[in-house]
Design an enzyme around this catalytic site. Structure first.
Site, PDB file in Angstrom:
ATOM      1  N   ASN A   9       0.762  -1.396  -0.044  1.00  0.00           N
ATOM      2  CA  ASN A   9       0.032  -0.109  -0.030  1.00  0.00           C
ATOM      3  C   ASN A   9       0.904   1.364   0.143  1.00  0.00           C
ATOM      4  O   ASN A   9       1.502   1.505   1.177  1.00  0.00           O
ATOM      5  CB  ASN A   9      -0.802  -0.081   1.401  1.00  0.00           C
ATOM      6  N   ARG A  94      -2.586  -2.061  -3.568  1.00  0.00           N
ATOM      7  CA  ARG A  94      -3.825  -1.356  -3.369  1.00  0.00           C
ATOM      8  C   ARG A  94      -3.604  -0.287  -4.489  1.00  0.00           C
ATOM      9  O   ARG A  94      -2.607   0.608  -4.378  1.00  0.00           O
ATOM     10  CB  ARG A  94      -3.947  -0.630  -1.770  1.00  0.00           C
ATOM     11  N   HIS A 182     -12.296   3.826  -0.842  1.00  0.00           N
ATOM     12  CA  HIS A 182     -12.356   3.094   0.342  1.00  0.00           C
ATOM     13  C   HIS A 182     -12.981   1.771   0.040  1.00  0.00           C
ATOM     14  O   HIS A 182     -13.735   1.225   1.249  1.00  0.00           O
ATOM     15  CB  HIS A 182     -13.152   3.741   1.598  1.00  0.00           C
ATOM     16  N   HIS A 209     -16.871   4.695   7.298  1.00  0.00           N
ATOM     17  CA  HIS A 209     -15.302   4.260   7.546  1.00  0.00           C
ATOM     18  C   HIS A 209     -14.796   5.821   7.879  1.00  0.00           C
ATOM     19  O   HIS A 209     -14.550   6.742   7.123  1.00  0.00           O
ATOM     20  CB  HIS A 209     -14.880   3.932   6.122  1.00  0.00           C
ATOM     21  N   LEU A 210     -14.453   6.017   9.350  1.00  0.00           N
ATOM     22  CA  LEU A 210     -13.854   7.264   9.726  1.00  0.00           C
ATOM     23  C   LEU A 210     -12.593   7.168  10.324  1.00  0.00           C
ATOM     24  O   LEU A 210     -12.210   6.553  11.386  1.00  0.00           O
ATOM     25  CB  LEU A 210     -14.712   7.629  10.721  1.00  0.00           C
ATOM     26  N   SER A 212      -8.282   8.950   9.163  1.00  0.00           N
ATOM     27  CA  SER A 212      -7.627  10.103   8.462  1.00  0.00           C
ATOM     28  C   SER A 212      -8.335  10.425   7.130  1.00  0.00           C
ATOM     29  O   SER A 212      -8.656  11.544   7.172  1.00  0.00           O
ATOM     30  CB  SER A 212      -6.247  10.172   8.687  1.00  0.00           C
ATOM     31  N   GLY A 213      -8.606   9.443   6.353  1.00  0.00           N
ATOM     32  CA  GLY A 213      -9.508   9.797   5.324  1.00  0.00           C
ATOM     33  C   GLY A 213     -10.895   9.218   5.637  1.00  0.00           C
ATOM     34  O   GLY A 213     -10.995   7.994   6.430  1.00  0.00           O
ATOM     35  N   ARG A 242      -8.713  17.206   4.923  1.00  0.00           N
ATOM     36  CA  ARG A 242      -9.586  17.449   3.509  1.00  0.00           C
ATOM     37  C   ARG A 242     -10.737  18.035   3.648  1.00  0.00           C
ATOM     38  O   ARG A 242     -11.398  17.425   4.773  1.00  0.00           O
ATOM     39  CB  ARG A 242      -9.551  16.146   2.817  1.00  0.00           C
ATOM     40  N   ASP A 284      -5.685  15.191  14.195  1.00  0.00           N
ATOM     41  CA  ASP A 284      -5.915  13.894  14.854  1.00  0.00           C
ATOM     42  C   ASP A 284      -7.047  13.906  15.757  1.00  0.00           C
ATOM     43  O   ASP A 284      -6.962  14.900  16.747  1.00  0.00           O
ATOM     44  CB  ASP A 284      -4.500  13.489  15.604  1.00  0.00           C
ATOM     45  N   MET A 285      -8.048  13.256  15.663  1.00  0.00           N
ATOM     46  CA  MET A 285      -9.298  13.271  16.551  1.00  0.00           C
ATOM     47  C   MET A 285      -8.950  12.938  17.962  1.00  0.00           C
ATOM     48  O   MET A 285      -9.518  13.684  18.991  1.00  0.00           O
ATOM     49  CB  MET A 285     -10.326  12.044  16.028  1.00  0.00           C
ATOM     50  N   ILE A 330     -11.061   6.331  13.774  1.00  0.00           N
ATOM     51  CA  ILE A 330     -12.107   7.112  14.506  1.00  0.00           C
ATOM     52  C   ILE A 330     -13.047   6.108  14.991  1.00  0.00           C
ATOM     53  O   ILE A 330     -13.589   6.229  16.023  1.00  0.00           O
ATOM     54  CB  ILE A 330     -12.492   8.369  13.862  1.00  0.00           C
ATOM     55  N   GLU A 332     -13.358   2.984  14.898  1.00  0.00           N
ATOM     56  CA  GLU A 332     -13.126   1.671  15.955  1.00  0.00           C
ATOM     57  C   GLU A 332     -12.811   2.160  17.168  1.00  0.00           C
ATOM     58  O   GLU A 332     -12.935   1.382  18.313  1.00  0.00           O
ATOM     59  CB  GLU A 332     -12.121   0.941  15.395  1.00  0.00           C
ATOM     60  N   GLU A 380      -8.135  -3.850   5.124  1.00  0.00           N
ATOM     61  CA  GLU A 380      -8.074  -3.573   3.820  1.00  0.00           C
ATOM     62  C   GLU A 380      -6.706  -4.608   3.181  1.00  0.00           C
ATOM     63  O   GLU A 380      -6.960  -5.113   2.129  1.00  0.00           O
ATOM     64  CB  GLU A 380      -7.743  -2.421   3.453  1.00  0.00           C
TER      65      GLU A 380
HETATM   66  P1  ADP Z   1      -5.872   6.031   7.542  1.00  0.00           P
HETATM   67  O1  ADP Z   1      -7.058   6.556   7.101  1.00  0.00           O
HETATM   68  O2  ADP Z   1      -4.645   6.773   7.476  1.00  0.00           O
HETATM   69  O3  ADP Z   1      -5.809   4.559   7.378  1.00  0.00           O
HETATM   70  P2  ADP Z   1      -6.996   5.167  10.246  1.00  0.00           P
HETATM   71  O4  ADP Z   1      -8.180   4.421   9.789  1.00  0.00           O
HETATM   72  O5  ADP Z   1      -5.750   4.262  11.027  1.00  0.00           O
HETATM   73  O6  ADP Z   1      -6.253   6.043   9.177  1.00  0.00           O
HETATM   74  O7  ADP Z   1      -7.308   6.445  11.297  1.00  0.00           O
HETATM   75  C1  ADP Z   1      -6.444   7.185  11.957  1.00  0.00           C
HETATM   76  C2  ADP Z   1      -7.058   8.324  12.570  1.00  0.00           C
HETATM   77  O8  ADP Z   1      -7.976   7.644  13.616  1.00  0.00           O
HETATM   78  C3  ADP Z   1      -6.142   9.158  13.365  1.00  0.00           C
HETATM   79  O9  ADP Z   1      -5.743  10.286  12.707  1.00  0.00           O
HETATM   80  C4  ADP Z   1      -6.865   9.582  14.664  1.00  0.00           C
HETATM   81  O10 ADP Z   1      -7.579  10.748  14.216  1.00  0.00           O
HETATM   82  C5  ADP Z   1      -7.909   8.440  14.860  1.00  0.00           C
HETATM   83  N1  ADP Z   1      -7.934   7.846  16.034  1.00  0.00           N
HETATM   84  C6  ADP Z   1      -7.228   6.522  16.193  1.00  0.00           C
HETATM   85  N2  ADP Z   1      -7.328   6.093  17.450  1.00  0.00           N
HETATM   86  C7  ADP Z   1      -8.185   6.927  18.154  1.00  0.00           C
HETATM   87  C8  ADP Z   1      -8.683   7.163  19.444  1.00  0.00           C
HETATM   88  N3  ADP Z   1      -8.608   6.414  20.334  1.00  0.00           N
HETATM   89  N4  ADP Z   1      -9.797   8.117  19.458  1.00  0.00           N
HETATM   90  C9  ADP Z   1     -10.148   9.095  18.512  1.00  0.00           C
HETATM   91  N5  ADP Z   1      -9.486   8.981  17.335  1.00  0.00           N
HETATM   92  C10 ADP Z   1      -8.856   8.020  17.088  1.00  0.00           C
END
Ligand code: ADP
Length: 400
Positions: A9, A94, A182, A209-210, A212-213, A242, A284-285, A330, A332, A380
């Site tokens: 990927n 990917r 996605h 699917h929450l 970073s994207g 974004r 970052d959430m 986010i 999960e 994925e």
């Molecule tokens: P990508 O889209 O890069 O594959 P991921 O699915 O791994 O990203 O998600 C990454 C994002 O998930 C991080 O930027 C962060 O905002 C968020 N995240 C990860 N763990 C937590 C948590 N415990 N609480 C809130 N947000 C989280």
């Protein structure tokens, strides 16, 4: 003989990999994973076991002139030394865009690669980086089968009305339409729902699917029928950096009134907006949820509000809703975000069990919720490994 499948990927500055080795009944199991990051800056290689134990790590100085190909060679040499008696049969990649043509994974040859090159203009920030390692691997490991798995493929079941922009027909025919992304994540989740709750899998499900994207998808009877991502991966929900959905008039304003160039607008839309742009604090959430800054709180509120609005829209597109699923970083791991989205969706009969939500249980809805709400980890890489293995098997069967 056990099979090894390497999943790649690749992005602009990193190449992530996962090595899957088949178990006794032929199913792929994650054996190691890792990445090369800091490409063109100060490269760093790390390989880890499935539990995160570091197996190997290497740093190169900033002035090392290692290119993509050299680093991929390092990666593949490491992988070949860690096959544990299996033989490497294929690499699965990917690839963000399969264009209007590819509805399923494909074995890559020169003509397929040329075609995929033609979709670079549809995903200029991702596609070139996805294709570069395919070319490099063909050089350093000629003869290794390579399979491209597309983020758009799962959405090729969307009806035309869901993919059409209200633009003059000629532009639509040129390919200016919604594709959705996605897809490998949504496909994995659709399969998991079949295992976890087969009665739900036959119905109407919205998957969030929450990561970073971020995006959302309406899945009816296991098939994607609508999604929040469109022509590019900047549509729909606000994401880490974004914008998500934006009135196109804003772009005209930036061009005509602010005199911004196309490149500046691209950077603004993809890198400086979303959670980062609204909060001014972080993309970052986790950081935003812990921050006392009112702008961080505003960014979280906007994110949850947009998820809730899109949920209504996707349920309307399907004419109903039988289940809601949260996945990715986010989705999960963030109980507060799930709680807020579900509270705002109470009008749909959704009610969450606070304790189950806090412990990230698989089923987080309350007993009296009209529809079940699930938290399902996505994978994925596993989806790519399964697709790649299926393509290899089909070819082997066809050759017999
Ligand atoms: P990508 O889209 O890069 O594959 P991921 O699915 O791994 O990203 O998600 C990454 C994002 O998930 C991080 O930027 C962060 O905002 C968020 N995240 C990860 N763990 C937590 C948590 N415990 N609480 C809130 N947000 C989280």
């Amino acid at each position: 003989m056990r099979d090894g499948i390497l999943v790649i990927n690749a992005g602009s500055s990193s190449i992530k990999f996962s090595l899957f080795l088949s178990n006794g009944d032929g199913k792929p199991l994650l054996s190691s994973k890792g990445q090369v990051e800091g490409i063109n800056v100060a490269p760093h290689f790390i390989a880890q076991g499935p539990d995160g134990t570091v197996l190997s790590e290497q740093h190169w100085p900033a002035d090392s002139d290692l290119n993509h190909e050299d680093l991929l060679k390092h990666l593949i040499d490491w992988v070949e030394d860690h096959l544990d008696g299996a033989s490497l049969v294929a690499a699965g990649h990917r690839v963000v865009h399969g264009g209007p043509k590819y509805a399923s994974p494909v074995l890559v040859n020169d003509s397929v690669l040329d075609e995929l090159d033609g979709f670079v203009q549809l995903a200029p920030l991702h596609q070139p980086h996805n294709l570069a390692p395919i070319r490099a691997l063909a050089k350093v490991h000629p003869g290794l089968m390579q399979v491209a798995c597309f983020d758009t493929a799962f959405h090729t079941t969307n009806p035309k009305v869901a993919t059409t922009f209200a633009l003059p027909r000629q532009l639509t025919e040129e390919g200016v339409r919604r594709y959705g992304f996605h897809g490998l994540s949504y496909e994995f989740i659709a399969r998991r729902i079949r295992e976890i709750a087969p009665e739900v899998a036959a119905g109407k499900v919205v998957v969030c699917h929450l990561g970073s994207g971020a995006s959302m998808c309406a899945i009816d009877g296991g098939k994607s029928v609508a999604s929040t991502l469109g022509f590019t991966a900047v549509d729909g929900l606000p994401m880490g950096t974004r914008t998500g959905n934006l009135d196109p008039g804003v772009i005209l304003y930036l061009l005509q009134q602010k005199g911004m160039s196309a490149k500046e607008i691209e950077t603004l839309l993809y890198k400086r907006s979303g959670l980062l742009g609204v909060s001014g604090v972080s993309n970052d959430m986790r950081v935003l949820l812990e921050s006392d800054d009112p702008h961080a709180a505003e960014a979280v509120e906007l994110f949850c509000y947009r998820v809730n609005r899109e949920l209504g829209s996707l349920a309307a597109a399907m004419g109903g809703l039988d289940a809601l699923v949260f996945t990715a970083g986010i989705g999960e791991h963030s109980a507060p975000v799930r709680e807020r989205v579900c509270a705002a969706s109470a009008w749909l009969g959704i009610s969450v069990d606070a304790a189950a939500n806090d412990r990230h249980a698989e089923l987080i809805s309350a007993d009296d919720s009209r529809i079940p709400v699930y938290v399902i980890p996505t994978n994925e890489e596993m989806m790519i490994a399964k697709h790649t293995r299926a393509v290899v098997r089909q070819l082997a069967e066809a050759a017999q």
